[in-house]
Motif scaffolding. Structure first.
Motif, PDB file in Angstrom:
ATOM      1  N   SER A 102       2.113   4.905  15.296  1.00 51.58           N
ATOM      2  CA  SER A 102       2.254   3.461  15.504  1.00 51.58           C
ATOM      3  C   SER A 102       3.322   2.944  14.551  1.00 51.58           C
ATOM      4  O   SER A 102       3.202   3.097  13.328  1.00 51.58           O
ATOM      5  N   LEU A 103       4.391   2.364  15.102  1.00 45.27           N
ATOM      6  CA  LEU A 103       5.505   1.846  14.306  1.00 45.27           C
ATOM      7  C   LEU A 103       5.663   0.346  14.567  1.00 45.27           C
ATOM      8  O   LEU A 103       5.101  -0.193  15.504  1.00 45.27           O
ATOM      9  N   GLY A 104       6.454  -0.300  13.744  1.00 42.65           N
ATOM     10  CA  GLY A 104       6.713  -1.717  13.941  1.00 42.65           C
ATOM     11  C   GLY A 104       6.653  -2.537  12.669  1.00 42.65           C
ATOM     12  O   GLY A 104       7.088  -3.684  12.637  1.00 42.65           O
ATOM     13  N   ASP A 105       6.108  -1.960  11.584  1.00 38.11           N
ATOM     14  CA  ASP A 105       6.054  -2.647  10.301  1.00 38.11           C
ATOM     15  C   ASP A 105       6.981  -1.959   9.311  1.00 38.11           C
ATOM     16  O   ASP A 105       7.468  -0.844   9.543  1.00 38.11           O
ATOM     17  N   SER A 106       7.204  -2.613   8.185  1.00 32.57           N
ATOM     18  CA  SER A 106       8.100  -2.069   7.173  1.00 32.57           C
ATOM     19  C   SER A 106       7.695  -2.566   5.801  1.00 32.57           C
ATOM     20  O   SER A 106       6.850  -3.460   5.654  1.00 32.57           O
ATOM     21  N   HIS A 107       8.301  -1.987   4.788  1.00 35.10           N
ATOM     22  CA  HIS A 107       8.105  -2.420   3.401  1.00 35.10           C
ATOM     23  C   HIS A 107       9.435  -2.291   2.672  1.00 35.10           C
ATOM     24  O   HIS A 107       9.917  -1.194   2.429  1.00 35.10           O
ATOM     25  N   LYS A 108      10.053  -3.424   2.393  1.00 35.68           N
ATOM     26  CA  LYS A 108      11.325  -3.473   1.678  1.00 35.68           C
ATOM     27  C   LYS A 108      12.377  -2.577   2.335  1.00 35.68           C
ATOM     28  O   LYS A 108      13.114  -1.851   1.664  1.00 35.68           O
ATOM     29  N   GLY A 109      12.425  -2.619   3.654  1.00 37.52           N
ATOM     30  CA  GLY A 109      13.426  -1.859   4.398  1.00 37.52           C
ATOM     31  C   GLY A 109      12.999  -0.470   4.811  1.00 37.52           C
ATOM     32  O   GLY A 109      13.694   0.175   5.600  1.00 37.52           O
ATOM     33  N   PHE A 110      11.854   0.020   4.330  1.00 38.79           N
ATOM     34  CA  PHE A 110      11.357   1.352   4.694  1.00 38.79           C
ATOM     35  C   PHE A 110      10.314   1.230   5.808  1.00 38.79           C
ATOM     36  O   PHE A 110       9.478   0.328   5.796  1.00 38.79           O
ATOM     37  N   SER A 111      10.367   2.164   6.761  1.00 43.08           N
ATOM     38  CA  SER A 111       9.453   2.125   7.903  1.00 43.08           C
ATOM     39  C   SER A 111       8.025   2.438   7.482  1.00 43.08           C
ATOM     40  O   SER A 111       7.786   3.245   6.580  1.00 43.08           O
ATOM     41  N   VAL A 112       7.079   1.804   8.167  1.00 47.10           N
ATOM     42  CA  VAL A 112       5.659   2.085   7.985  1.00 47.10           C
ATOM     43  C   VAL A 112       5.148   2.763   9.256  1.00 47.10           C
ATOM     44  O   VAL A 112       5.364   2.270  10.355  1.00 47.10           O
ATOM     45  N   LEU A 113       4.509   3.909   9.087  1.00 43.86           N
ATOM     46  CA  LEU A 113       4.016   4.697  10.220  1.00 43.86           C
ATOM     47  C   LEU A 113       2.501   4.803  10.132  1.00 43.86           C
ATOM     48  O   LEU A 113       1.960   5.267   9.125  1.00 43.86           O
ATOM     49  N   GLY A 114       1.827   4.377  11.199  1.00 42.08           N
ATOM     50  CA  GLY A 114       0.379   4.510  11.270  1.00 42.08           C
ATOM     51  C   GLY A 114      -0.012   5.762  12.043  1.00 42.08           C
ATOM     52  O   GLY A 114       0.573   6.060  13.086  1.00 42.08           O
ATOM     53  N   SER A 115      -0.997   6.499  11.543  1.00 45.05           N
ATOM     54  CA  SER A 115      -1.450   7.709  12.218  1.00 45.05           C
ATOM     55  C   SER A 115      -2.879   8.014  11.772  1.00 45.05           C
ATOM     56  O   SER A 115      -3.579   7.149  11.249  1.00 45.05           O
ATOM     57  N   GLY A 192      13.831  16.159   3.128  1.00 40.01           N
ATOM     58  CA  GLY A 192      15.160  16.015   3.711  1.00 40.01           C
ATOM     59  C   GLY A 192      15.132  15.451   5.113  1.00 40.01           C
ATOM     60  O   GLY A 192      16.086  15.592   5.872  1.00 40.01           O
ATOM     61  N   THR A 193      14.034  14.797   5.487  1.00 39.18           N
ATOM     62  CA  THR A 193      13.859  14.218   6.820  1.00 39.18           C
ATOM     63  C   THR A 193      13.478  12.741   6.673  1.00 39.18           C
ATOM     64  O   THR A 193      13.241  12.263   5.556  1.00 39.18           O
ATOM     65  N   PRO A 194      13.378  11.992   7.791  1.00 41.60           N
ATOM     66  CA  PRO A 194      12.939  10.591   7.697  1.00 41.60           C
ATOM     67  C   PRO A 194      11.563  10.399   7.078  1.00 41.60           C
ATOM     68  O   PRO A 194      11.218   9.279   6.698  1.00 41.60           O
ATOM     69  N   VAL A 195      10.770  11.462   6.962  1.00 43.60           N
ATOM     70  CA  VAL A 195       9.465  11.361   6.300  1.00 43.60           C
ATOM     71  C   VAL A 195       9.630  10.850   4.871  1.00 43.60           C
ATOM     72  O   VAL A 195       8.787  10.103   4.355  1.00 43.60           O
ATOM     73  N   ASP A 196      10.728  11.234   4.213  1.00 42.74           N
ATOM     74  CA  ASP A 196      10.964  10.832   2.823  1.00 42.74           C
ATOM     75  C   ASP A 196      11.113   9.330   2.679  1.00 42.74           C
ATOM     76  O   ASP A 196      10.861   8.770   1.607  1.00 42.74           O
ATOM     77  N   LYS A 197      11.534   8.657   3.749  1.00 45.29           N
ATOM     78  CA  LYS A 197      11.798   7.220   3.682  1.00 45.29           C
ATOM     79  C   LYS A 197      10.758   6.437   4.486  1.00 45.29           C
ATOM     80  O   LYS A 197      11.043   5.373   5.017  1.00 45.29           O
ATOM     81  N   THR A 198       9.547   6.969   4.574  1.00 45.27           N
ATOM     82  CA  THR A 198       8.490   6.368   5.382  1.00 45.27           C
ATOM     83  C   THR A 198       7.225   6.162   4.549  1.00 45.27           C
ATOM     84  O   THR A 198       6.908   6.979   3.683  1.00 45.27           O
ATOM     85  N   LEU A 199       6.527   5.071   4.821  1.00 45.25           N
ATOM     86  CA  LEU A 199       5.204   4.832   4.262  1.00 45.25           C
ATOM     87  C   LEU A 199       4.177   5.133   5.346  1.00 45.25           C
ATOM     88  O   LEU A 199       4.292   4.654   6.478  1.00 45.25           O
ATOM     89  N   HIS A 200       3.162   5.925   5.010  1.00 43.77           N
ATOM     90  CA  HIS A 200       2.182   6.394   5.990  1.00 43.77           C
ATOM     91  C   HIS A 200       0.837   5.729   5.720  1.00 43.77           C
ATOM     92  O   HIS A 200       0.310   5.806   4.602  1.00 43.77           O
ATOM     93  N   VAL A 201       0.298   5.095   6.759  1.00 51.04           N
ATOM     94  CA  VAL A 201      -0.991   4.401   6.645  1.00 51.04           C
ATOM     95  C   VAL A 201      -1.878   4.831   7.808  1.00 51.04           C
ATOM     96  O   VAL A 201      -1.389   5.312   8.835  1.00 51.04           O
ATOM     97  N   PRO A 202      -3.189   4.655   7.693  1.00 53.08           N
ATOM     98  CA  PRO A 202      -4.069   4.947   8.830  1.00 53.08           C
ATOM     99  C   PRO A 202      -3.847   3.956   9.971  1.00 53.08           C
ATOM    100  O   PRO A 202      -3.432   2.813   9.751  1.00 53.08           O
TER     101      PRO A 202
END
Length: 445
Positions: A102-115, A192-202
């Motif tokens: 689930s995408l659509g949110d961010s934090h200071k320019g970094f993507s937030v990914l729900g899973s 070295g992937t977009p995972v490094d620039k992502t915040l992961h939440v439930p």
């Protein structure tokens, strides 16, 4: 060796013009190798972002758009897919695991990914490497967040720190989820992937952020939430005793519901027990009647993407090749213009017994030396540029550049430049050879 020493001394004697020619060759070599290295590493970075995933499923859209939005966080998904469709497809025969996204949110320019918990268990990158934690652990409930290495590095975040997620994918958002702060419980190792620039939440955290007001729900975090415009500053620097006690409670929390009851998700990843199920399930998803869905195979779609970018790669290589050609033509101009000036030098060589082929070899050796020195200096500039720019490429574009030895293709490019320099140098050498057959090197331009 005598001929080489003589060519070297001749170059030193004309150091001003030679240095200018050498510098242009060095710049062109640096440019050519840099473009080639970035091109190769960009392909490698994209290809290593996801591995071991058989299908990516999302709302009906273009294959490349679905891949870029769901995996690389580039662009936006037009629509989501219902949770009912996800559960139906998840229950199909042969499905080994699924990862809802689930995408659509961010934090200071970094993507937030729900899973859910499957993300850390089944997501693979590179040569099927699993995600590992540098600090902390996976999230256990809807008040926790796991951040990538670049997020922690650039924002100077640490375990136990409380943050607030914002609505939207841009750098600037006017809607902050102040009523649902999250506590950092894990920091991932660099990938070295977009995972490094992502915040992961439930997924449940995403649901709570966008759901109705949470009456009677207890959140781990600050007791009182300030809604002024400086809330980010307060979240990042509030380290009082009460704040730490709540964060310690979050870090020691027990596992809870991570999914909740979401209405829809952006996409989901699928893995199968056998490759035989992949095409069958993909066909069923693409013809799924209750909802318009698309199922793509990441490897196939990546090849389509590189096919579209092939013309761009060729243009870049053509541009760098033209720069190399211009620098070699500059060397040709320098050697030709110096022929008349060197009439006395070459006449003296003839008088001490130098034959016309010696004159030819001398002129060719000078061109080879200038080209070789230009390549050496260009290599030094290339590695210097890579060393300085690799951090920027990683931070801004997610492209990981390594300071490795030249590969076979890059060595081939250097070999082509050396051969071209030799051919270019043979032109004034041939002219000097025929002039030397005349009496006394009487050059008439």
């Amino acid at each position: 060796m005598t001929l080489i020493n003589l060519a070297f001394k001749s170059i030193i004697n004309r150091k001003a013009s030679v240095l200018l020619t050498l510098f242009t060759i060095a710049i062109s070599v640096m440019l050519l190798l840099s473009i080639e290295r970035v091109r190769q590493e960009a392909k490698q970075s994209f290809s290593s972002t996801i591995s071991g995933t058989d299908l990516i499923v999302g709302a009906r859209t273009g294959d490349i758009q679905l891949l870029l939005s769901s995996v690389f966080r580039i662009g936006h998904a037009n629509n989501g897919l219902s949770w009912q469709s996800y559960e139906y497809i998840k229950a199909q025969k042969g499905v080994a695991w699924t990862i809802p996204i689930s995408l659509g949110d961010s934090h200071k320019g970094f993507s937030v990914l729900g899973s859910d918990e499957n993300y850390f268990e089944h997501y693979r990158y590179g040569s099927k490497h699993s995600l590992s934690f540098k600090h902390g652990r996976p999230y256990h409930n809807a008040q926790e967040v796991v951040i990538g290495s670049e997020v922690a590095k650039q924002l100077h975040y640490h375990l136990g720190q409380e943050i607030v997620v914002s609505h939207g994918m841009g750098n600037t958002s006017f809607h902050h989820h102040d009523d649902n702060p999250l506590v950092i419980v894990g920091i991932l190792e660099p990938t070295g992937t977009p995972v490094d620039k992502t915040l992961h939440v439930p997924l449940k955290a995403i649901e709570q952020m966008h759901g109705p007001k949470h009456t009677g729900t207890q959140f781990i975090g600050r007791k009182n939430h300030d809604h002024d415009h400086d809330h980010d500053h307060d979240h990042d620097h509030d380290h009082d005793h009460d704040h730490h006690s709540h964060n310690n409670e979050a870090l020691n929390s027990q596992p809870g519901d991570l999914v909740g009851k979401p209405k829809q998700i952006t996409a989901f990843l699928m893995g199968f027990d056998s490759p035989l199920y992949t095409l069958q399930v993909r066909r069923n998803i693409n013809t799924y009647e209750p909802e318009a869905l698309s199922a793509i195979m990441p490897g196939v779609t990546l090849r389509e993407l590189w096919g579209m970018l092939d013309i761009v790669e060729k243009i870049l290589m053509l541009f760098s090749g033209v720069v190399v050609l211009i620098s070699l033509l500059g060397m040709l101009t320098t050697l030709l213009s110096s022929l008349n000036q060197r009439r006395r030098e070459l006449a003296i060589l003839r008088s001490v017994g130098a034959r016309p082929h010696h004159i030819f070899a001398l002129m060719t050796s000078e061109a080879v030396l200038i080209t070789a020195l230009g390549c050496v200096v260009g290599l030094a500039l290339f590695y210097t540029l890579i060393f300085i720019g690799k951090g920027l490429l990683q931070a801004q574009f997610g492209i990981s550049i390594t300071l490795s030895m030249l590969n076979s293709y890059e060595l081939l490019l250097l070999g082509v430049i050396m051969m071209s320099g030799t051919v270019i140098g043979a032109i004034p050498a041939i002219r000097a050879y025929f002039y030397s057959l005349n009496d006394g090197m009487s050059i008439k331009v």
